[in-house]
Design an enzyme around this catalytic site. Structure first.
Site, mmCIF file in Angstrom:
data_model
loop_
_atom_site.group_PDB
_atom_site.id
_atom_site.type_symbol
_atom_site.label_atom_id
_atom_site.label_comp_id
_atom_site.label_asym_id
_atom_site.label_seq_id
_atom_site.Cartn_x
_atom_site.Cartn_y
_atom_site.Cartn_z
ATOM 1 N N HIS A 45 -6.316 3.005 20.255
ATOM 2 C CA HIS A 45 -6.652 3.573 18.938
ATOM 3 C C HIS A 45 -8.034 3.077 18.534
ATOM 4 O O HIS A 45 -8.374 1.917 18.768
ATOM 5 C CB HIS A 45 -5.599 3.098 17.922
ATOM 6 C CG HIS A 45 -5.921 3.460 16.502
ATOM 7 N ND1 HIS A 45 -6.305 2.527 15.551
ATOM 8 C CD2 HIS A 45 -5.918 4.657 15.874
ATOM 9 C CE1 HIS A 45 -6.506 3.145 14.396
ATOM 10 N NE2 HIS A 45 -6.292 4.428 14.560
ATOM 11 N N ASN A 46 -8.844 3.965 17.942
ATOM 12 C CA ASN A 46 -10.204 3.594 17.512
ATOM 13 C C ASN A 46 -10.905 2.754 18.588
ATOM 14 O O ASN A 46 -11.381 1.639 18.334
ATOM 15 C CB ASN A 46 -10.150 2.805 16.189
ATOM 16 C CG ASN A 46 -9.854 3.725 15.003
ATOM 17 O OD1 ASN A 46 -9.746 4.940 15.166
ATOM 18 N ND2 ASN A 46 -9.719 3.155 13.824
ATOM 19 N N HIS A 54 -16.141 4.745 12.442
ATOM 20 C CA HIS A 54 -14.981 4.938 11.579
ATOM 21 C C HIS A 54 -15.485 5.484 10.247
ATOM 22 O O HIS A 54 -16.021 4.744 9.429
ATOM 23 C CB HIS A 54 -14.230 3.613 11.396
ATOM 24 C CG HIS A 54 -12.811 3.807 10.979
ATOM 25 N ND1 HIS A 54 -12.100 2.874 10.284
ATOM 26 C CD2 HIS A 54 -11.967 4.851 11.172
ATOM 27 C CE1 HIS A 54 -10.872 3.333 10.058
ATOM 28 N NE2 HIS A 54 -10.777 4.519 10.592
ATOM 29 N N GLU A 107 -9.700 7.053 22.056
ATOM 30 C CA GLU A 107 -9.972 7.804 20.833
ATOM 31 C C GLU A 107 -11.457 7.786 20.522
ATOM 32 O O GLU A 107 -12.123 6.751 20.664
ATOM 33 C CB GLU A 107 -9.192 7.209 19.658
ATOM 34 C CG GLU A 107 -9.296 8.110 18.435
ATOM 35 C CD GLU A 107 -8.568 7.563 17.222
ATOM 36 O OE1 GLU A 107 -8.408 8.322 16.261
ATOM 37 O OE2 GLU A 107 -8.187 6.376 17.215
ATOM 38 N N GLU A 148 -11.160 12.688 17.281
ATOM 39 C CA GLU A 148 -10.930 12.876 15.850
ATOM 40 C C GLU A 148 -12.237 13.461 15.355
ATOM 41 O O GLU A 148 -13.232 12.767 15.182
ATOM 42 C CB GLU A 148 -10.598 11.543 15.167
ATOM 43 C CG GLU A 148 -10.063 11.760 13.767
ATOM 44 C CD GLU A 148 -9.722 10.467 13.057
ATOM 45 O OE1 GLU A 148 -10.146 10.333 11.891
ATOM 46 O OE2 GLU A 148 -9.058 9.598 13.643
ATOM 47 N N ASP A 200 -13.926 8.998 17.368
ATOM 48 C CA ASP A 200 -14.129 9.563 16.025
ATOM 49 C C ASP A 200 -15.548 10.108 15.947
ATOM 50 O O ASP A 200 -16.511 9.324 15.999
ATOM 51 C CB ASP A 200 -13.979 8.470 14.944
ATOM 52 C CG ASP A 200 -12.522 8.157 14.660
ATOM 53 O OD1 ASP A 200 -11.685 8.498 15.510
ATOM 54 O OD2 ASP A 200 -12.234 7.571 13.601
#
Length: 635
Positions: free
Chosen positions: A171-172, A216, A201, A250, A203
């Site tokens: 994640h992230n 983020h 991931e 994302e 973003d």
């Protein structure tokens, strides 16, 4: 023979006289003996105390070598099978392997392989025998580790559909600290890929000069160019595993910058990027297998239109278009409790309060999102689809559509609808992600979501702790390739298993572990020398019924060679889902312990017999010289 071998090995180092501490460490290194500096310093100092000066003789070095290498518990075991306490002939070695290591199929070939690999004395090796030196090297080897050798390679069937596997997921991935102000760094991607992570991931946000950036959003975390991230993925994607990598986008970019993203994905990844279905098949009834997707990178994102339309566009080389995805198709990874479908009943004041502390933007009104067709057409087997309900998915979702569910909602679903959850994960890849309020990048316990068959249980890889240790332990299995085949009862459409009610799917395992000793454990941070007061916790993680924790006694003031000789017994109902964790701690006070090292592995990967247990640091790095020694037995 052993005596002559030893002198021949070390005499050159003593040619110019006695040696100091540095020379002693160099000689141990040359002999390939793993050691902890603090422990060697301590043993060296004890030897010096017998006579004045700062140097030691050959006899002194032999004493130091024996203190570090010749462990009494090893010697006792050796003497049980060696008539003269010096040599283990081949038949006796076979007897030891069959009786103690429970290797029923051990024969002359097995014994000879061990002798050839671990016996350092030529004369003994030629006679097909094992000296105590060879026996020590065997007991300390990876072959004699608590983790089954067979599971160090890919041994599972890799030809099942993708949704039949647990997939190592991050994640992230770009963050290497917290979620609010920490740095974004390419190392996040490099280190995750080198660990065998298969779902990353990214973003993506609009950057200046038409260059998309990764960070983020709505926080002060630093930004890295999307282009650089893809370069790193291109370089490291298949270094530790040949199986497919999924890029979970994302995506917050404008259509214009989405086109730039699509250009970078295609131009940098080239043939690695999956841009059309395998074999040109557009009417899919099931996902392809990891084997069929070897060395491929898959894009997970929203998609406009069908795969077929994308194929036509590809043939006609149509570019520069945008499509629309309705709000119901958006799968954004916001998870503040007030955006969850099951939490509508909260009082307005409480909801407001939570929103005030959230790092996420407020909920937007329903809109049609624009997506660049160039990016949309790169989505083949991993289309992001907003999760509505299990019922909705059952009637509307296609096999190549995946859901991302926040941990809070997922936990409620595990509690209230486990049967439907498992039925859902049999058909569709489901990704779980940490809630947005975990500002410090903390992690949740992944086990509860593996228990219901969730494939992508995404964790913050940058945050050490028990949760990441469970992740690392789970994916040690199957050669560390990042894909672990789910147990049959989580794949079979007719199975009625749930974690709360294992029913007929229980295959109870009776497990007994005799914790014998530790060796060169890390000293306590409070110790000025090499001391600690170690204790070992043995924990089982699995279905609720199998959760267990047992604790050894404390050995005072001894991190060098603590002895326990304590037996712990467990009954495990669903061993296929269980992990076992050995955690070594230093008792500081009755209520406060300091972490020294740990090792986690799947229960089904346990080796039987006398085994060494390697230890890892909090950061997941192997502590080269530290280990536990135990006898493992189960039926």
């Amino acid at each position: 023979t052993s005596h002559t071998w030893f002198w021949n090995l070390i005499q050159n180092d003593f040619k110019s006289g006695n040696i100091d501490l540095e020379g002693c460490m160099r000689l141990l290194e040359k002999m390939q003996i793993p050691f902890d500096e603090e422990h060697v310093k301590h043993v060296f100092k004890k030897t010096l105390d017998k006579h004045l000066g700062q140097v030691i003789s050959m006899d002194d070095f032999k004493e130091i070598y024996r203190a570090i290498v010749h462990r009494p518990e090893f010697h006792e075991l050796f003497r049980n099978y060696s008539a003269d306490g010096k040599i283990l002939p081949e038949p006796q070695l076979i007897k030891f392997l069959v009786k103690e290591q429970l290797q029923a199929d051990a024969d002359e070939t097995t014994a000879l392989e061990i002798i050839m690999k671990y016996e350092p004395i030529d004369e003994v090796r030629r006679k097909r025998q094992l000296s105590f030196e060879g026996f020590i090297r065997y007991l300390n080897s990876d072959e004699c580790s608590i983790f089954k050798s067979q599971h160090r390679t890919i041994y599972q069937d890799m030809n099942q559909p993708l949704c039949d596997y647990f997939i190592s997921s991050s994640h992230n991935t770009y963050l290497i600290a917290d979620q609010l102000m920490g740095p974004s760094h390419l190392w996040g991607y490099t280190s995750a890929l080198l660990k065998g992570c298969r779902c990353l991931e990214i973003d993506c946000w609009d950057g200046s000069n038409n260059e998309p950036v990764v960070y983020h959003g709505h926080t002060l975390t630093s930004k890295i160019p999307f282009r650089s991230v893809i370069h790193v993925i291109d370089k490291y994607a298949f270094m530790s595993s040949a199986y497919p990598v999924v890029l979970s986008l994302e995506n917050h970019c404008s259509p214009k910058q989405q086109e730039v993203m699509a250009h970078y994905l295609k131009s940098i990844l080239g043939d690695k990027l999956l841009t059309s279905p395998i074999g040109g098949e557009v009417d899919m009834i099931q996902l392809p297998s990891p084997e069929a997707l070897k060395f491929k990178v898959l894009v997970k994102n929203k998609k406009a239109g069908t795969i077929e339309e994308g194929m036509v566009r590809k043939e006609q080389n149509i570019r520069g278009e945008t499509g629309e995805v309705s709000d119901s198709d958006l799968s954004d990874d916001y998870d503040t409790d007030d955006t969850l479908p099951l939490q509508r009943s909260k009082s307005p004041a409480k909801r407001k309060g939570e929103r005030r502390y959230s790092s996420q933007p407020p909920k937007k009104p329903k809109v049609k999102a624009k997506i660049a067709i160039a990016l949309s057409d790169l989505v083949i087997y991993t289309k992001s689809q907003k999760f509505v309900s299990f019922e909705h998915s059952l009637h509307n979702q296609k096999c190549f559509e995946n859901n991302s569910i926040g941990e809070s909602l997922a936990r409620k679903l595990v509690k209230n609808s486990a049967k439907e959850f498992i039925s859902h994960t049999r058909r569709f890849i489901t990704r779980i992600y940490p809630k947005g309020t975990r500002m410090s990048s903390s992690n949740y316990n992944p086990q509860e979501f593996w228990n219901v068959g969730c494939q992508m249980v995404a964790l913050n890889f940058q945050t050490p702790g028990t949760q990441m240790e469970l992740q690392d332990g789970k994916f040690l299995d199957n050669g560390g390739c990042g894909y672990v085949l789910k147990p049959e009862f989580l794949r079979d459409p007719n199975a009625r298993f749930t974690p709360q009610n294992v029913g007929g799917y229980s295959k109870p395992m009776s497990l007994s572990i005799r914790l014998i000793s530790g060796h060169q454990l890390p000293p306590s941070s409070l110790s000025k020398t090499n001391k600690a007061d170690p204790l070992v916790q043995i924990e089982i993680y699995g279905v609720p019924e199998d959760q267990a924790k047992k604790k050894s006694s404390v050995v005072k003031s001894n991190a060098f060679s603590p002895k326990w000789n304590e037996t712990f017994s467990f009954t495990i109902q669903v061993p296929e889902l269980a992990l076992i964790r050995f955690c070594v701690e230093d008792e500081i006070t009755l209520v406060n312990n300091e972490f020294l090292g740990q090792y986690t592995l799947p229960v089904m990967s346990l080796n039987t017999g006398y085994r060494n247990i390697p230890l890892m640091s909090r950061e997941g790095i192997r502590l080269e010289s530290a280990s536990l020694f135990a006898h493992v037995w189960y039926y």
